[in-house]
Design a protein around this motif. Structure first.
Motif, PDB file in Angstrom:
ATOM      1  N   TYR A 163       0.803  -1.213   0.000  1.00 48.44           N
ATOM      2  CA  TYR A 163       0.000   0.000   0.000  1.00 48.44           C
ATOM      3  C   TYR A 163       0.849   1.281   0.000  1.00 48.44           C
ATOM      4  CZ  TYR A 163      -3.757   3.208   1.317  1.00 48.44           C
ATOM      5  OH  TYR A 163      -4.635   4.248   1.358  1.00 48.44           O
ATOM      6  N   LEU A 196      10.898  11.353  12.207  1.00 49.15           N
ATOM      7  CA  LEU A 196      10.431  11.489  10.821  1.00 49.15           C
ATOM      8  C   LEU A 196       8.917  11.355  10.728  1.00 49.15           C
ATOM      9  CD1 LEU A 196      13.133   9.560   8.796  1.00 49.15           C
ATOM     10  CD2 LEU A 196      12.959  11.991   9.238  1.00 49.15           C
ATOM     11  N   LEU A 241      -0.227  15.117  -2.815  1.00 51.10           N
ATOM     12  CA  LEU A 241      -0.741  13.800  -2.474  1.00 51.10           C
ATOM     13  C   LEU A 241      -2.256  13.769  -2.591  1.00 51.10           C
ATOM     14  CD1 LEU A 241      -0.120  11.008  -1.409  1.00 51.10           C
ATOM     15  CD2 LEU A 241      -0.119  11.931   0.894  1.00 51.10           C
ATOM     16  N   PHE A 246      14.186   5.788   5.971  1.00 51.98           N
ATOM     17  CA  PHE A 246      13.780   7.185   6.082  1.00 51.98           C
ATOM     18  C   PHE A 246      12.814   7.547   4.954  1.00 51.98           C
ATOM     19  CE2 PHE A 246      15.547  10.186   3.027  1.00 51.98           C
ATOM     20  CZ  PHE A 246      16.416   9.393   2.319  1.00 51.98           C
ATOM     21  N   VAL A 247      12.963   6.873   3.802  1.00 51.96           N
ATOM     22  CA  VAL A 247      12.046   7.121   2.700  1.00 51.96           C
ATOM     23  C   VAL A 247      10.648   6.643   3.057  1.00 51.96           C
ATOM     24  CG1 VAL A 247      11.459   6.392   0.380  1.00 51.96           C
ATOM     25  CG2 VAL A 247      13.784   7.067   0.889  1.00 51.96           C
ATOM     26  N   GLN A 273       7.935  14.379  14.167  1.00 56.50           N
ATOM     27  CA  GLN A 273       8.827  15.411  14.718  1.00 56.50           C
ATOM     28  C   GLN A 273       8.590  15.574  16.220  1.00 56.50           C
ATOM     29  OE1 GLN A 273       8.167  17.452  11.183  1.00 56.50           O
ATOM     30  NE2 GLN A 273       9.670  15.861  10.909  1.00 56.50           N
ATOM     31  N   PHE A 313      -4.948  15.589   4.303  1.00 59.15           N
ATOM     32  CA  PHE A 313      -4.965  15.115   2.913  1.00 59.15           C
ATOM     33  C   PHE A 313      -4.508  13.669   2.765  1.00 59.15           C
ATOM     34  CE2 PHE A 313      -0.987  17.444   3.707  1.00 59.15           C
ATOM     35  CZ  PHE A 313      -0.056  16.453   3.438  1.00 59.15           C
ATOM     36  N   GLY A 314      -4.270  12.993   3.879  1.00 58.76           N
ATOM     37  CA  GLY A 314      -3.761  11.626   3.798  1.00 58.76           C
ATOM     38  C   GLY A 314      -4.781  10.669   3.211  1.00 58.76           C
ATOM     39  N   PRO A 315      -4.361   9.793   2.313  1.00 57.13           N
ATOM     40  CA  PRO A 315      -5.291   8.859   1.674  1.00 57.13           C
ATOM     41  C   PRO A 315      -5.862   7.808   2.622  1.00 57.13           C
ATOM     42  CG  PRO A 315      -3.056   8.477   0.931  1.00 57.13           C
ATOM     43  CD  PRO A 315      -3.017   9.726   1.739  1.00 57.13           C
ATOM     44  N   ILE A 316      -5.234   7.571   3.753  1.00 59.24           N
ATOM     45  CA  ILE A 316      -5.764   6.553   4.671  1.00 59.24           C
ATOM     46  C   ILE A 316      -7.111   7.016   5.230  1.00 59.24           C
ATOM     47  CG2 ILE A 316      -5.359   5.352   6.852  1.00 59.24           C
ATOM     48  CD1 ILE A 316      -2.812   4.644   5.829  1.00 59.24           C
ATOM     49  N   LEU A 347       8.849   8.715   5.761  1.00 57.99           N
ATOM     50  CA  LEU A 347       8.332   9.985   5.247  1.00 57.99           C
ATOM     51  C   LEU A 347       7.076   9.768   4.405  1.00 57.99           C
ATOM     52  CD1 LEU A 347      11.624  11.890   4.341  1.00 57.99           C
ATOM     53  CD2 LEU A 347      10.038  12.400   6.185  1.00 57.99           C
ATOM     54  N   VAL A 348       7.035   8.667   3.663  1.00 56.80           N
ATOM     55  CA  VAL A 348       5.827   8.357   2.897  1.00 56.80           C
ATOM     56  C   VAL A 348       4.666   8.100   3.852  1.00 56.80           C
ATOM     57  CG1 VAL A 348       4.749   6.693   1.337  1.00 56.80           C
ATOM     58  CG2 VAL A 348       7.069   7.484   0.902  1.00 56.80           C
ATOM     59  N   MET A 349       4.922   7.283   4.877  1.00 55.39           N
ATOM     60  CA  MET A 349       3.882   6.963   5.859  1.00 55.39           C
ATOM     61  C   MET A 349       3.334   8.230   6.514  1.00 55.39           C
ATOM     62  SD  MET A 349       3.138   3.775   6.387  1.00 55.39           S
ATOM     63  CE  MET A 349       3.730   2.101   6.306  1.00 55.39           C
ATOM     64  N   GLN A 350       4.258   9.124   6.853  1.00 52.48           N
ATOM     65  CA  GLN A 350       3.865  10.364   7.500  1.00 52.48           C
ATOM     66  C   GLN A 350       2.829  11.090   6.639  1.00 52.48           C
ATOM     67  OE1 GLN A 350       6.820  13.363   7.314  1.00 52.48           O
ATOM     68  NE2 GLN A 350       5.364  14.846   8.057  1.00 52.48           N
ATOM     69  N   ASN A 351       3.016  11.066   5.335  1.00 55.50           N
ATOM     70  CA  ASN A 351       2.057  11.705   4.439  1.00 55.50           C
ATOM     71  C   ASN A 351       0.762  10.915   4.323  1.00 55.50           C
ATOM     72  OD1 ASN A 351       3.089  14.209   2.751  1.00 55.50           O
ATOM     73  ND2 ASN A 351       4.819  12.944   3.349  1.00 55.50           N
ATOM     74  N   LEU A 352       0.895   9.583   4.281  1.00 55.07           N
ATOM     75  CA  LEU A 352      -0.311   8.764   4.149  1.00 55.07           C
ATOM     76  C   LEU A 352      -1.240   8.952   5.346  1.00 55.07           C
ATOM     77  CD1 LEU A 352       0.965   5.334   2.774  1.00 55.07           C
ATOM     78  CD2 LEU A 352       0.152   7.327   1.536  1.00 55.07           C
TER      79      LEU A 352
END
Lengths: 278, 435
Positions: A27, B366, A43, B248-249, B369, B262-265, B252-257
Motif C-alpha cells: 500500500y 520522521l 498527495l 527514512f524514505v 517530529q 490530505f492523507g489517503p488513509i 516519510l511516505v507513511m507520514q504523508n499517508l
C-alpha cells in the motif's frame, strides 16, 4: 473427514491473511510509486488507480534540482565510508582476535562501552572538531565521522568472527614461512569473507539513510546528500512537494532495496552475530 | 658491575631516546630523540594553555568598547582544545612509558651479556612484535578522536551551564557547575515533569514496539511455514520489502499517508464507511502514539519473520516426529517445542532490539517530529522519546547541558541492559544448554 475440512479451512484463512498482508505491504509503496508518476503536485490529487501518468516529476528532479549532484555525493560518501570503515574494522578485529598484547582487554572493554553512548552525545564536539581541522562541510569529514563511528560495533563483530576460525590454518601457513602480512591477506581475509561483506554492505547503505550527521557536517547546498535533499523537499512545505519527493524516493529506494535483497543472508547473519558477541 | 638497566631507564625517562643511546643503539636512539624533540616543541607550551582552558573555561568575558566588540575567551573552544591536548598527551605518555620500558629491558639484557640489537634487528623485532599495534593504530586514532573525544566532551558538558540564553559563547562564558544540572532535571518542576513524562513514554514505546513486531513476525513466520502453503519463497520475499526499502524514505511516505488533512488513509476509511469523519492520526497525542506503534509494525515485522523462519527450518525434525509418536497435536507441539527453541535463539536479539527501539530516533522524528505540541512539557512534544528530545534540546533550543545530562541517563540505561544481556548470553554459552 473433519480433520481434512479443518485443514482446508486453515489454509483458506492462511491464504486470505497472506494476501491481505501483501496488500498492506504494498500500500505505501504503491502510493509512493504512483505519486511519482501522477501529473499533479500533491498527495491529495494523486490517484492510486489511474492511467494518466507522466514522467514530469523525474524530469523536474534532473532539470530543476541538484538531484543528480546529491546522488553522486551520496555515492562518493558511501563508497568512501565502505572502504575506510572496512579497513579500520578488519585490521582492529584481527589484531584483537589473534594477538595477545598489553592493554588488549582494556581495549576490548572500551570498544564495548563506547557502543552504548547515544549517538547524539558527541554531535557538538564533532562539529567543533571538524571545524578546527578544516573538515567541516567536506565529504571527507563526513566519511571520517561515519567510519569512525562504526568502529566499536564492527571491531567486535569481526573479532568474534575471526575467533571462530581455527588457528591451525594460519599455523600451517606460518610453518610454510608466511609472514604476518601474507597470513592476513592470503589466509584470514578470504576466510572472513562473509563478515567482510556484511561490514562493507552495512557501511555502504548507512550514508544513504542518515540525515542527522550529514546535516550537521554538510552546510552548503551543493554538498548535500540524498537524505537531506529529500527530507528538505518534504518537510516544511507540507503537501505540495509530495510527488517530486516520491520520484526522488523511488530512485533511491530501488538500488538500495536490490542491494539489500542480494545480501540479505549476510545481513541477517551479521545482525545475529552482533547481538551474540562475546 | 654497573646497573645498565636502571641507568638507561632513568636516562630515557629524562628524555626520549637517551637511554637507547646509552645502550649503544645509536640510530634508534637518535630517531627517538628527534621524535621527543618534535613533541616538546609542538606540544609543551600549548599544553599549559590548554590545561588552563580546560580547568577554568576562560576568564575574560566579551566586552563592548564603544562600537567595538572586544573578544573574550571562548569557553567551548577552550574545552575542546583542552580535551584534544588531554587525549594527545595520553598517547604521548604511553609512547614515553614504552620508551622507558624498552631502555630498561635492553639494559637488563646487557647486564647478562647480550649485545643490544642493531638497527636491522630492531626493525625486524619491531615488525614481529609491533604488527598487532600497527594494525590497531588507525582504529585507535580514529576511535580516540572521533568517538572518545566527542563523548567525553558530551559527558563534560553535563557539568557546565552551557545553555541558552545566558551562557552561550562567544558572548558569555561557560562555567563548571558540578551536579547542578542533574539536580535541576529532577528538582525543577518544569524539567522533572517533562523528563518523567518523556521517559515513561520511551519505556512504553520500547516495550510495545519490540513486542508487537516480535509477535507479528512470529505469526507471519508460522503462517508462511505451515505445511501446505505454496510459494513460500515468494511470500517471504514480498514481506521482506519493508525492511529492505530505505527506512527514512518509507517513514516519510507513511507520514504523508497518515496526514489528517490530505492523507489517503483517512479517505480510504471514509470511503469504506468505517469512519464518519476525518481522524487526525498524528495531531492527537494518544492517537499519534497508537499510530506510531501500529505503523512501526510494518517496519519491524520482516526482521523477526526472517529470523524465526530461519530458526524454524533448523529445528530438528526428529523432535516433532518423537512428539507425533507420543500423540501430541499441533497445539501441544508449538508451546513445547517450537516456542522454547525460538525464545532461546532470539532472546539476545529481542533485548538488543529493545535497546534499539529505546533510541529509535528515525521512527519518531520522521513520523511526527515529536509532535503534537505538549504545552506542559519543556521543549518536548507528546510523542518525543528521550533521544528525540535530546536532538531538539541540542539543535533547536540550545540546552546543551541538559541534553548531556539526559544522554548520560540513556547511556546508563542502555549500558545496564547490554551488560546484563552480554553476561546472560555468555553464561548460556558456557553451560552449553541447547547444543
Amino acid at each position: 473427514m473433519t480433520s481434512k475440512l479443518s485443514r482446508n479451512l486453515r489454509l483458506v484463512f492462511s491464504y486470505a491473511f497472506l494476501i491481505a498482508l501483501v496488500v498492506i505491504v504494498f500500500y505505501p509503496i504503491a502510493w509512493a510509486f504512483m505519486g511519482s508518476l501522477n501529473p499533479g503536485d500533491s498527495l491529495s490529487k494523486t490517484k492510486l488507480f489511474t492511467t494518466d501518468l507522466s514522467f514530469k516529476h523525474y524530469i523536474y528532479l534532473f532539470k530543476e534540482t541538484n538531484y543528480l549532484k546529491w546522488y553522486w555525493n551520496t555515492l562518493k560518501i558511501a563508497l568512501g565510508t565502505m572502504v575506510l570503515s572496512t579497513i579500520f574494522v578488519v585490521s582492529a578485529g584481527y589484531a584483537f582476535s589473534r594477538y595477545r598484547f598489553k592493554g588488549r582487554k582494556y581495549g576490548l572493554m572500551t570498544m564495548l562501552v563506547l557502543q552504548m553512548f547515544p549517538s547524539f552525545m558527541g554531535m557538538i564536539a564533532i562539529f567543533l572538531l571538524l571545524d578546527r581541522v578544516g573538515l567541516l562541510d567536506t565529504h571527507i569529514g563526513l566519511i571520517l565521522v561515519y567510519s569512525g563511528g562504526g568502529i566499536p560495533f564492527g571491531a567486535w563483530l569481526v573479532k568474534g568472527y575471526f575467533d571462530g576460525i581455527p588457528k591451525s590454518l594460519e599455523e600451517a601457513a606460518r610453518i610454510d614461512g608466511a609472514g604476518h602480512i601474507t597470513v592476513f591477506f592470503k589466509v584470514m581475509v578470504p576466510l572472513a569473507r562473509p563478515i567482510l561483506v556484511f561490514v562493507a554492505v552495512n557501511n555502504f547503505i548507512g550514508p544513504w539513510m542518515d540525515f542527522i550527521f550529514a546535516r550537521l557536517v554538510l552546510t552548503s547546498p551543493e554538498k548535500k546528500t540524498l537524505a537531506i535533499g529529500l527530507f528538505d523537499m518534504i518537510t516544511g512545505k507540507s503537501n505540495t512537494q509530495f510527488t517530486n519527493f516520491a520520484a526522488g524516493a523511488v530512485l533511491v529506494a530501488i538500488p538500495i532495496t536490490i542491494l539489500f535483497i542480494l545480501f540479505q543472508k549476510h545481513i541477517v547473519e551479521g545482525l545475529k552475530a552482533g547481538a551474540n558477541k562475546g | 658491575m654497573k646497573s645498565h638497566s636502571k641507568i638507561s631507564a632513568l636516562l630515557s625517562a629524562l628524555f626520549m631516546g637517551l637511554g637507547q643511546i646509552y645502550n649503544k643503539q645509536y640510530i634508534k636512539g637518535l630517531i627517538m630523540m628527534g621524535v621527543g624533540l618534535f613533541i616538546l616543541i609542538t606540544f609543551a607550551v600549548d599544553f599549559q594553555h590548554a590545561m588552563w582552558g580546560l580547568t577554568t573555561l576562560g576568564e575574560t568575558k566579551q566586552t563592548i568598547d564603544g562600537w567595538d566588540i572586544v573578544q573574550g575567551d571562548h569557553s567551548i573552544n577552550l574545552l575542546i582544545y583542552g580535551l584534544i591536548f588531554l587525549i594527545a598527551s595520553i598517547l604521548v605518555l604511553s609512547a614515553h612509558v614504552a620508551n622507558v620500558v624498552d631502555a630498561y629491558s635492553v639494559g637488563k639484557k646487557r647486564e647478562i651479556g647480550i649485545v643490544p640489537n642493531g638497527i636491522k634487528e630492531t626493525l625486524k623485532t619491531m615488525y614481529e612484535k609491533g604488527f598487532p599495534f600497527a594494525m590497531l593504530l588507525p582504529s585507535v586514532f580514529a576511535t580516540a578522536f572521533l568517538i572518545i573525544l566527542p563523548n567525553l566532551f558530551g559527558v563534560l558538558l553535563a557539568f557546565t551551564n552551557y545553555s541558552s540564553p545566558n551562557h552561550l559563547p562567544p558572548k558569555n562564558l561557560v562555567d563548571w557547575v558540578g551536579f547542578d544540572t542533574f539536580i535541576d532535571l529532577f528538582k525543577m518542576d518544569m524539567w522533572s515533569s517533562t523528563f518523567y513524562g518523556v521517559f515513561g513514554w520511551t519505556v512504553l514505546w520500547a516495550i510495545l514496539s519490540t513486542f508487537t513486531c516480535f509477535f507479528a513476525g512470529l505469526f507471519v513466520a508460522i503462517i508462511v511455514n505451515q505445511k501446505g502453503i505454496v510459494f513460500k519463497r515468494f511470500w517471504r520475499s514480498v514481506f521482506i520489502l519493508p525492511w529492505a526499502i530505505p527506512q527514512f524514505v518509507s517513514i516519510l511516505v507513511m507520514q504523508n499517508l497518515f496526514n489528517g488533512e490530505f492523507g489517503p488513509i483517512n479517505q480510504l476509511l471514509l470511503d469504506l464507511g468505517i469512519l464518519n469523519e476525518r481522524l487526525y492520526f498524528l495531531s492527537d497525542p494518544t492517537l499519534a502514539k497508537i499510530t506510531i506503534v501500529v505503523v512501526n509494525i510494518w517496519f519491524g515485522f520482516p526482521y523477526w519473520m526472517v529470523l524465526m523462519s530461519g530458526v524454524m527450518t533448523s529445528i530438528d525434525k526428529e523432535l516433532y516426529e518423537a512428539a507425533d509418536v507420543d500423540g501430541a497435536n499441533n497445539w501441544q507441539k508449538f508451546p513445547k517445542i517450537t516456542m522454547p527453541v525460538l525464545m532461546f535463539s532470539t532472546a539476545p536479539l529481542l533485548i538488543m532490539s529493545f535497546a534499539g527501539n529505546f533510541n529509535n530516533f528515525n521512527m519518531i522524528y520522521l513520523m511526527t517530529q515529536g509532535g503534537p505540541v505538549n504545552t506542559s512539557y519543556q521543549g518536548a512534544g507528546s510523542t518525543d522519546i528521550l533521544i528525540s528530545w535530546i536532538y531538539k534540546m541540542t539543535l533547536e533550543q540550545r540546552q546543551y547541558n541538559m541534553a548531556s545530562v539526559v544522554s548520560i541517563l540513556i547511556f546508563v540505561i542502555i549500558a545496564s541492559i547490554s551488560i546484563w544481556n552480554f553476561r546472560r548470553t555468555k553464561a548460556f554459552k558456557e553451560e552449553d544448554m541447547m547444543s
